[in-house]
Design a protein around this motif. Structure first.
Motif, short mmCIF file in Angstrom:
data_model
loop_
_atom_site.label_atom_id
_atom_site.label_comp_id
_atom_site.label_asym_id
_atom_site.label_seq_id
_atom_site.Cartn_x
_atom_site.Cartn_y
_atom_site.Cartn_z
N ASP A 59 0.83 -1.17 0.21
CA ASP A 59 -0.13 -0.01 -0.10
C ASP A 59 0.84 1.36 0.10
OD1 ASP A 59 -2.45 1.06 -0.08
OD2 ASP A 59 -3.38 0.14 1.53
N TRP A 60 0.40 2.46 -0.36
CA TRP A 60 1.16 3.49 -0.54
C TRP A 60 0.66 4.63 0.53
CZ3 TRP A 60 4.75 5.38 -4.48
CH2 TRP A 60 5.42 4.28 -5.24
N ASP A 61 1.24 5.71 0.72
CA ASP A 61 0.46 6.91 1.32
C ASP A 61 0.04 7.70 0.06
OD1 ASP A 61 0.17 9.43 2.31
OD2 ASP A 61 1.84 9.25 3.74
N TYR A 77 1.50 11.11 -1.87
CA TYR A 77 1.88 10.91 -3.42
C TYR A 77 1.10 11.86 -4.28
CZ TYR A 77 3.19 8.93 -7.86
OH TYR A 77 3.43 8.76 -9.25
N GLY A 80 -2.08 4.91 -9.71
CA GLY A 80 -1.80 5.75 -8.57
C GLY A 80 -2.93 6.57 -7.88
N SER A 86 -2.54 -0.88 -5.02
CA SER A 86 -2.66 -0.33 -3.64
C SER A 86 -4.45 -0.03 -3.47
CB SER A 86 -1.95 0.81 -3.49
OG SER A 86 -2.16 1.75 -2.45
N TRP A 118 8.27 -1.43 -10.20
CA TRP A 118 7.84 -1.94 -8.88
C TRP A 118 7.51 -3.30 -9.08
CZ3 TRP A 118 9.22 1.00 -5.01
CH2 TRP A 118 9.20 2.22 -5.03
N THR A 162 7.86 9.60 0.37
CA THR A 162 6.86 8.95 -0.15
C THR A 162 7.05 8.35 -1.39
OG1 THR A 162 5.65 10.85 0.61
CG2 THR A 162 4.56 9.59 -1.21
N GLY A 214 9.84 4.80 0.07
CA GLY A 214 8.99 4.04 0.71
C GLY A 214 9.13 2.50 1.02
N SER A 215 9.62 1.76 0.01
CA SER A 215 9.62 0.29 0.26
C SER A 215 11.24 0.27 1.24
CB SER A 215 9.92 -0.43 -0.95
OG SER A 215 9.06 -0.31 -1.64
#
Ligand SMILES: C[S@@+](CC[C@H](N)C(=O)[O-])C[C@H]1O[C@@H](n2cnc3c(N)ncnc32)[C@H](O)[C@@H]1O
Length: 239
Positions: free
Chosen positions: A5-7, A11, A43, A66, A105, A198, A202-203
């Motif tokens: 998952d992402w912020d 982003y 995204g 995500s 990714w 971000t 992130g990873s």
């Protein structure tokens, strides 16, 4: 491994460079305006929104791994669903696929390209851009120099392929008229700390203890606050 998952809200604020890079990629699809187009790795939907303006008589479908990203995309009124692109199946094939800042990714490009090929109508086109060989090389050098113990022995989260590898993989997946080439692109973010946290690191940060995360970003930024992007551009067609 499933996509992380992402912020998404950060982003959305930090992704001006990705939006700028994406505009040429959308142009390369050379859309008539009535096509069904998939945005693969949407995204928060900022690029998807621009894409949708190009198909006023068509339809855009957006996919991302995500859930938070998909939720943001839906807020823009775009049809979106959560899926791992390496496992993608669509109810109906599309005329074209756009993908920006996503393929690097995904570890298995062979599987990814096979799924994208299956999602296209015969004659359907793919226009994509992602990180290619040498992407953010200065940031990788800084990460190596910082040498956090939790990152030792890890290959990192990115799959930065060469044009030759990509051409071969796309052709093996059944694509023709394949073009793949690298394009340097310097990014000097307005807010380097938030941008690196971000968009780039992130990873890496997920692998660090909470208390080490901010000092790690600061240590990387001490080597430079810009990022030397090298984009891998891709054009291909389903036979
Ligand atoms: C840097 S963002 C790019 C978003 C947008 N295309 C843009 O250009 O701003 C990368 C996106 O790829 C998605 N992603 C990464 N791996 C994925 C996978 N295996 N399947 C689907 N989406 C994935 C992430 O969730 C993230 O939203």
């Amino acid at each position: 491994m499933p996509p992380r998952d992402w912020d998404a809200s950060s982003y959305d604020r930090m992704s001006d460079p990705q939006l700028a890079m994406a505009r040429d990629v959308i142009d390369r699809l050379d859309l008539r305006g009535d096509e069904r187009v998939l945005d693969a790795g949407c995204g928060t939907g900022r690029v998807t929104e621009v894409l949708a303006q190009r198909v006023p008589d068509g339809k855009v479908i957006a996919v991302d791994g995500s859930q938070k990203m998909v939720d943001e995309t839906r807020k823009r009124g775009i049809t979106a669903f959560t899926a791992d692109l390496a496992e993608l199946t669509l109810d109906e094939p599309v005329d074209a696929i756009l993908s920006t800042a996503t393929f690097h990714w995904i570890p298995y490009h062979e599987r990814l390209f096979a799924r994208l090929h299956a999602a296209l109508e015969p004659g359907g086109r793919l226009a994509a851009q992602c990180g290619g060989a040498g992407n953010v090389g200065n940031v990788q050098a800084a990460i190596d120099a910082v040498d956090h113990p939790a990152l030792r022995g890890w290959d990192g989260p990115w799959n930065f392929a060469t044009p030759a590898q990509t051409t071969e993989r796309l052709q093996r997946a059944g694509f023709s008229d394949v073009w793949a080439w690298l394009q340097p692109w310097l990014v000097e973010p307005e807010d380097p700390k938030q941008y690196f946290t971000t968009v780039i690191l992130g990873s890496h940060l997920e692998r660090l203890p909470e208390e080490d995360r901010e000092p790690f970003v600061d240590a990387v930024l001490a080597h430079g606050t810009h990022a030397n992007y090298v984009r891998l551009n891709i054009l291909a067609r389903r036979r």
